[in-house]
Design an enzyme around this catalytic site. Structure first.
Site, mmCIF file in Angstrom:
data_model
loop_
_atom_site.group_PDB
_atom_site.id
_atom_site.type_symbol
_atom_site.label_atom_id
_atom_site.label_comp_id
_atom_site.label_asym_id
_atom_site.label_seq_id
_atom_site.Cartn_x
_atom_site.Cartn_y
_atom_site.Cartn_z
ATOM 1 N N ASN A 17 0.770 -1.387 0.062
ATOM 2 C CA ASN A 17 0.122 -0.058 0.102
ATOM 3 C C ASN A 17 0.864 1.348 -0.104
ATOM 4 O OD1 ASN A 17 -2.939 -0.313 0.163
ATOM 5 N ND2 ASN A 17 -2.301 -1.867 1.696
ATOM 6 N N ILE A 95 -1.769 -1.347 17.843
ATOM 7 C CA ILE A 95 -2.915 -0.473 18.040
ATOM 8 C C ILE A 95 -2.360 0.795 18.366
ATOM 9 C CG2 ILE A 95 -4.491 -0.180 20.102
ATOM 10 C CD1 ILE A 95 -4.985 -3.152 19.745
ATOM 11 N N HIS A 112 -8.201 -0.588 6.010
ATOM 12 C CA HIS A 112 -8.512 -2.029 6.530
ATOM 13 C C HIS A 112 -9.160 -2.702 5.437
ATOM 14 C CE1 HIS A 112 -9.792 -4.504 9.686
ATOM 15 N NE2 HIS A 112 -10.823 -4.691 8.951
ATOM 16 N N GLU A 145 -10.070 5.920 18.761
ATOM 17 C CA GLU A 145 -9.563 4.717 19.895
ATOM 18 C C GLU A 145 -10.022 3.508 19.546
ATOM 19 O OE1 GLU A 145 -8.655 6.787 22.856
ATOM 20 O OE2 GLU A 145 -7.615 4.819 23.134
ATOM 21 N N ASP A 148 -10.228 -0.141 14.278
ATOM 22 C CA ASP A 148 -11.124 -0.306 13.124
ATOM 23 C C ASP A 148 -12.489 0.201 13.046
ATOM 24 O OD1 ASP A 148 -8.976 -1.687 11.945
ATOM 25 O OD2 ASP A 148 -9.679 -3.367 12.713
HETATM 26 C C1 GRF Z 1 -3.157 -4.836 3.853
HETATM 27 O O1 GRF Z 1 -4.035 -5.634 3.598
HETATM 28 C C2 GRF Z 1 -3.651 -3.579 4.787
HETATM 29 O O2 GRF Z 1 -5.209 -3.197 4.612
HETATM 30 C C3 GRF Z 1 -3.678 -4.409 6.189
HETATM 31 O O3 GRF Z 1 -2.548 -5.226 6.075
HETATM 32 C C4 GRF Z 1 -2.068 -5.542 4.706
HETATM 33 C C5 GRF Z 1 -0.639 -4.467 4.552
HETATM 34 O O4 GRF Z 1 -0.162 -4.898 3.494
HETATM 35 N N1 GRF Z 1 -3.640 -3.508 7.145
HETATM 36 P P1 GRF Z 1 1.051 -4.179 2.642
HETATM 37 O O5 GRF Z 1 2.218 -3.892 3.921
HETATM 38 O O6 GRF Z 1 0.518 -2.664 2.353
HETATM 39 O O7 GRF Z 1 1.497 -4.875 1.452
#
Ligand code: GRF
Length: 218
Positions: A17, A95, A112, A145, A148
């Protein structure tokens, strides 16, 4: 573009990401730039991705701190020192609490891998398969807080297909994540997202629909 929003990204691992965000920022017309990438785990692929893109990196290992608060203070201070205006959590597996949340209130977003409020927490693809849902996806939201939970900026849905495994479904969702996160960051950086209580109101006048159904092939 001048006056691009200065963004810090926090990761824990692979950083795909992060890569999508780095790629978006290579467009000079994109309204944000990544000025710092911080990982809580050393030697992860995400750090190498940032280095290849010429972005300054830092490892702030939570294991080296006495408690969560001091780790979060260090993270927050590092972002502030780098001139960060907005933090993106991208696969950051910790967290966050307290002062970190209040300091970055409405300046901290996360991706998420489910259509929240369905399936918060871990193992979202297994949860989706077990529940038999026909649509699954991902959500970009402001961080609060409760884990998700937080005003939703955008979501992208993908179909759950007969015979999907956790891996095949995760791949399809991840493809959608890589489109959704840069889109949502763009909307935030353009000042099109207004937080109103528990909801985010998105105003867009261009071709961007943050709640579009993204097909795997698109
Ligand atoms: C993704 O699916 C993100 O939504 C989740 O963990 C994964 C991380 O993947 N929180 P990357 O490190 O971005 O490849």
């Amino acid at each position: 573009m001048t006056n691009r929003l200065k963004v810090g990204v926090v990761i824990s691992g692979r950083g795909s990401n992060l890569q999508a965000l780095l790629d978006a920022c290579t467009d000079p017309a994109y309204p944000a730039e990544i000025v710092r990438v911080i990982s809580n785990n050393p030697d992860v692929e995400g750090l190498r991705r940032a280095e290849r893109a010429g972005v300054a990196t830092e490892t702030i290992n939570h294991r080296a701190f006495e408690n969560r608060e001091s780790f979060e203070r260090s993270l927050s201070d590092a972002m502030e020192a780098a001139g960060v205006e907005l933090i993106c959590h991208a696969g950051f597996m910790r967290i966050v609490t307290g002062d970190y949340l209040s300091k970055w209130h409405n300046r901290l977003i996360n991706i998420h891998p489910s259509l929240l409020p369905a399936f918060p927490g871990l193992n979202t693809h297994k949860k989706a398969l077990d529940a038999g849902v026909k649509l699954h996806g991902c959500t970009v939201h402001y961080v609060r807080e409760e884990v998700d939970v937080g005003p939703i900026i955008g979501q992208a849905a993908v179909p759950v297909l007969d015979g999907d495994s956790e891996d095949s479904l995760a791949d399809r969702v991840l493809t959608a994540e890589h489109k959704l996160y840069p889109l949502c960051l763009r909307l935030v950086a353009e000042g099109r997202v207004l937080v109103d209580g528990d909801r985010a109101i998105v105003k867009y006048a261009g071709p961007f629909d943050p709640n579009i159904l993204l097909s795997p092939a698109s």
